[in-house]
Design a protein around this motif. Structure first.
Motif, PDB file in Angstrom:
ATOM      1  N   ALA A   1      12.052  -1.657   1.625  1.00  0.00           N
ATOM      2  CA  ALA A   1      11.997  -2.241   2.975  1.00  0.00           C
ATOM      3  C   ALA A   1      11.088  -3.455   3.090  1.00  0.00           C
ATOM      4  CB  ALA A   1      11.566  -1.171   3.978  1.00  0.00           C
ATOM      5  N   ALA A   2      10.201  -3.662   2.115  1.00  0.00           N
ATOM      6  CA  ALA A   2       9.319  -4.829   2.168  1.00  0.00           C
ATOM      7  C   ALA A   2       9.890  -6.022   1.417  1.00  0.00           C
ATOM      8  CB  ALA A   2       7.939  -4.478   1.600  1.00  0.00           C
ATOM      9  N   SER A   3      11.103  -5.878   0.884  1.00  0.00           N
ATOM     10  CA  SER A   3      11.749  -6.994   0.185  1.00  0.00           C
ATOM     11  C   SER A   3      12.277  -8.010   1.190  1.00  0.00           C
ATOM     12  CB  SER A   3      12.905  -6.464  -0.664  1.00  0.00           C
ATOM     13  OG  SER A   3      13.937  -5.939   0.179  1.00  0.00           O
ATOM     14  N   GLY A   4      12.828  -9.095   0.680  1.00  0.00           N
ATOM     15  CA  GLY A   4      13.402 -10.107   1.575  1.00  0.00           C
ATOM     16  C   GLY A   4      14.520  -9.547   2.423  1.00  0.00           C
TER      17      GLY A   4
ATOM     18  N   ASP B   1       6.293 -14.485   1.770  1.00  0.00           N
ATOM     19  CA  ASP B   1       5.105 -13.848   1.200  1.00  0.00           C
ATOM     20  C   ASP B   1       4.211 -14.871   0.508  1.00  0.00           C
ATOM     21  OD1 ASP B   1       3.863 -11.096   0.033  1.00  0.00           O
ATOM     22  OD2 ASP B   1       3.870 -12.627  -1.534  1.00  0.00           O
ATOM     23  N   LYS B   2       4.810 -15.701  -0.347  1.00  0.00           N
ATOM     24  CA  LYS B   2       4.006 -16.637  -1.133  1.00  0.00           C
ATOM     25  C   LYS B   2       4.838 -17.857  -1.484  1.00  0.00           C
ATOM     26  CE  LYS B   2       0.644 -16.689  -4.920  1.00  0.00           C
ATOM     27  NZ  LYS B   2      -0.055 -15.883  -5.955  1.00  0.00           N
TER      28      LYS B   2
ATOM     29  N   GLU C   1       7.520 -14.098 -12.351  1.00  0.00           N
ATOM     30  CA  GLU C   1       6.674 -12.973 -12.747  1.00  0.00           C
ATOM     31  C   GLU C   1       6.208 -12.190 -11.516  1.00  0.00           C
ATOM     32  OE1 GLU C   1       3.098 -12.353 -15.945  1.00  0.00           O
ATOM     33  OE2 GLU C   1       2.882 -14.022 -14.549  1.00  0.00           O
ATOM     34  N   TYR C   2       5.855 -12.901 -10.468  1.00  0.00           N
ATOM     35  CA  TYR C   2       5.387 -12.289  -9.220  1.00  0.00           C
ATOM     36  C   TYR C   2       6.480 -11.432  -8.591  1.00  0.00           C
ATOM     37  CZ  TYR C   2       3.072 -12.110  -4.620  1.00  0.00           C
ATOM     38  OH  TYR C   2       2.467 -11.695  -3.450  1.00  0.00           O
ATOM     39  N   LEU C   3       7.713 -11.955  -8.559  1.00  0.00           N
ATOM     40  CA  LEU C   3       8.825 -11.202  -7.989  1.00  0.00           C
ATOM     41  C   LEU C   3       9.170  -9.985  -8.849  1.00  0.00           C
ATOM     42  CD1 LEU C   3      11.033 -11.018  -5.799  1.00  0.00           C
ATOM     43  CD2 LEU C   3      12.479 -12.452  -7.259  1.00  0.00           C
ATOM     44  N   GLU C   4       9.179 -10.165 -10.146  1.00  0.00           N
ATOM     45  CA  GLU C   4       9.516  -9.056 -11.051  1.00  0.00           C
ATOM     46  C   GLU C   4       8.513  -7.915 -10.953  1.00  0.00           C
ATOM     47  OE1 GLU C   4      11.209  -9.736 -15.078  1.00  0.00           O
ATOM     48  OE2 GLU C   4      10.772 -11.839 -14.666  1.00  0.00           O
ATOM     49  N   ALA C   5       7.258  -8.242 -10.614  1.00  0.00           N
ATOM     50  CA  ALA C   5       6.209  -7.224 -10.512  1.00  0.00           C
ATOM     51  C   ALA C   5       6.226  -6.507  -9.167  1.00  0.00           C
ATOM     52  CB  ALA C   5       4.841  -7.868 -10.739  1.00  0.00           C
TER      53      ALA C   5
ATOM     54  N   LYS D   1       5.382  -7.510  -6.290  1.00  0.00           N
ATOM     55  CA  LYS D   1       4.161  -7.742  -5.517  1.00  0.00           C
ATOM     56  C   LYS D   1       4.450  -8.274  -4.116  1.00  0.00           C
ATOM     57  CE  LYS D   1       1.356  -8.876  -9.603  1.00  0.00           C
ATOM     58  NZ  LYS D   1       0.583  -9.943 -10.300  1.00  0.00           N
ATOM     59  N   ASN D   2       5.671  -8.738  -3.908  1.00  0.00           N
ATOM     60  CA  ASN D   2       5.969  -9.468  -2.675  1.00  0.00           C
ATOM     61  C   ASN D   2       6.232  -8.562  -1.482  1.00  0.00           C
ATOM     62  OD1 ASN D   2       8.436  -8.931  -4.315  1.00  0.00           O
ATOM     63  ND2 ASN D   2       9.484  -9.746  -2.504  1.00  0.00           N
ATOM     64  N   MET D   3       5.849  -9.083  -0.316  1.00  0.00           N
ATOM     65  CA  MET D   3       6.215  -8.503   0.970  1.00  0.00           C
ATOM     66  C   MET D   3       6.958  -9.597   1.727  1.00  0.00           C
ATOM     67  SD  MET D   3       2.886  -6.198   2.036  1.00  0.00           S
ATOM     68  CE  MET D   3       1.663  -7.484   1.773  1.00  0.00           C
ATOM     69  N   GLY D   4       8.267  -9.609   1.592  1.00  0.00           N
ATOM     70  CA  GLY D   4       9.064 -10.722   2.097  1.00  0.00           C
ATOM     71  C   GLY D   4       9.502 -11.603   0.938  1.00  0.00           C
TER      72      GLY D   4
END
Length: 335
Positions: free
Chosen positions: A150-153, A304-305, A317-321, A323-326
């Motif tokens: 639910a925190a994905s795009g 998110d970033k 790398e950030y998306l694969e981990a 880490k994102n909220m959005g």
């Protein structure tokens, strides 16, 4: 003529992402050429980089499904856009380039209050969410929903669409307490941290008095199969949009009884390989129904970033981990 572009040296890890040159795309009839100011990342980009998700025939082999920018060439016979217009939109590929072509009927005019970064976070995520909600899930005001990742795009888009469309209960699964608080601020009525509570079925039963939810939107796949079927209400609808946990149900106790007993409907949903007429109609329906909500601020793309294009490896790398909220967004070459 050539342009700068993010390229894939060979299929595999992030080390294969390089900055190079590629032929500058030439717009066809009813297409516009856009100087890309920002593009957003999707898991499809990762799969394509790994050689597991080729672009549809005829689309650019350059990564990237959504972007925003400025029109630099327009079809004189098509009056939708002119040179200098700010647009954002969905493409079959090519958003990681300095320039990108897009069918004019699949582009959106960019609301004045949006930045290029926030506009590029809308097309793929929100159209994917809209397609899943209407018409695939046959969502109605008053429905209860369960949204995985639910925190994905797409997840953050679904939460907001369900809220403005009158969902009574919006349950989201996430991977941290921080993400749980985040989705509740967006409009989720309940959250489940799967890292500390793998049994979301108990939560669904408690919230719905064991009636189940009307709709499930699932990116996780095999791991959640049994719980998903048990979490659906009579005549419930589940939309499968991915399989982050795998596509093979290894549990020998996998039970399909609820499909028959509760008259369930299960549908798979993709957007990239839809034909242009379908995508154009989806853009048109979405625009009529929701674009004014972005202009009023009632719906907001969640960024998110933001990375610079020179940091494309770090962005992947950030998306694969997870880490994102959005959405994870990257500035274009001219920014």
């Amino acid at each position: 003529m050539s342009m700068r572009s993010v390229l894939v040296k060979q299929f595999g890890g992030i080390e294969n992402l390089i900055i190079g040159t590629a032929p500058k795309p030439i717009p066809k009839n009813n297409e516009i050429l856009v100087q890309v100011k920002s593009f957003a990342l999707n898991r499809a980009d990762i799969l394509q980089r790994m050689g597991r998700y080729p672009p549809p025939p005829g689309d650019s082999e350059i990564l990237g499904l959504e972007m925003s920018g400025v029109v630099v060439e327009a079809d004189k016979q098509d009056k939708r856009f002119k040179i200098g217009d700010k647009v954002f939109g969905l493409v079959g590929g090519g958003a990681y380039g300095e320039f990108c072509t897009i069918a004019s009927n699949q582009a959106f005019p960019m609301p004045s209050h949006l930045t290029f970064e926030s506009a590029s976070a809308i097309p793929e995520a929100w159209l994917t969410a809209f397609q899943a909600l209407h018409p695939l899930a046959n969502f109605k005001s008053g429905n209860s929903v369960l949204i995985h990742a639910a925190a994905s795009g797409v997840g953050t888009a679904l939460i907001q669409l369900c809220k403005v469309d009158g969902a009574t209960k919006i349950i989201g699964t996430v991977g941290s307490d921080e993400k749980a608080k985040f989705i509740e601020k967006l409009g989720a009525t309940h959250s489940v941290n799967y890292k500390t509570n793998e049994n979301f079925l108990d939560t669904v039963n408690e919230i719905t008095s064991k009636k189940g939810v009307n709709n499930i939107f699932d990116y996780v796949g095999a791991k959640y199969w049994n719980q998903n079927l048990k979490s659906l209400s009579m005549d419930g609808v589940m939309i499968i949009q991915g399989f982050l946990s795998g596509s093979h149900i290894k549990d020998t106790a996998a039970d399909i009884t609820p499909i028959l007993g509760k008259r369930l409907t299960i549908k798979g949903s993709t957007l990239r390989n839809r034909d242009n007429d379908y995508k154009a109609d989806l853009v048109n329906q979405f625009s009529k129904r929701y674009l004014s909500f972005f202009e009023s601020g009632e719906l907001k793309p969640v960024v998110d970033k933001v990375f610079n294009v020179s940091e494309i490896k770090e962005a992947h790398e950030y998306l694969e981990a997870n880490k994102n909220m959005g959405k994870v967004v990257v500035k274009g070459f001219n920014e």
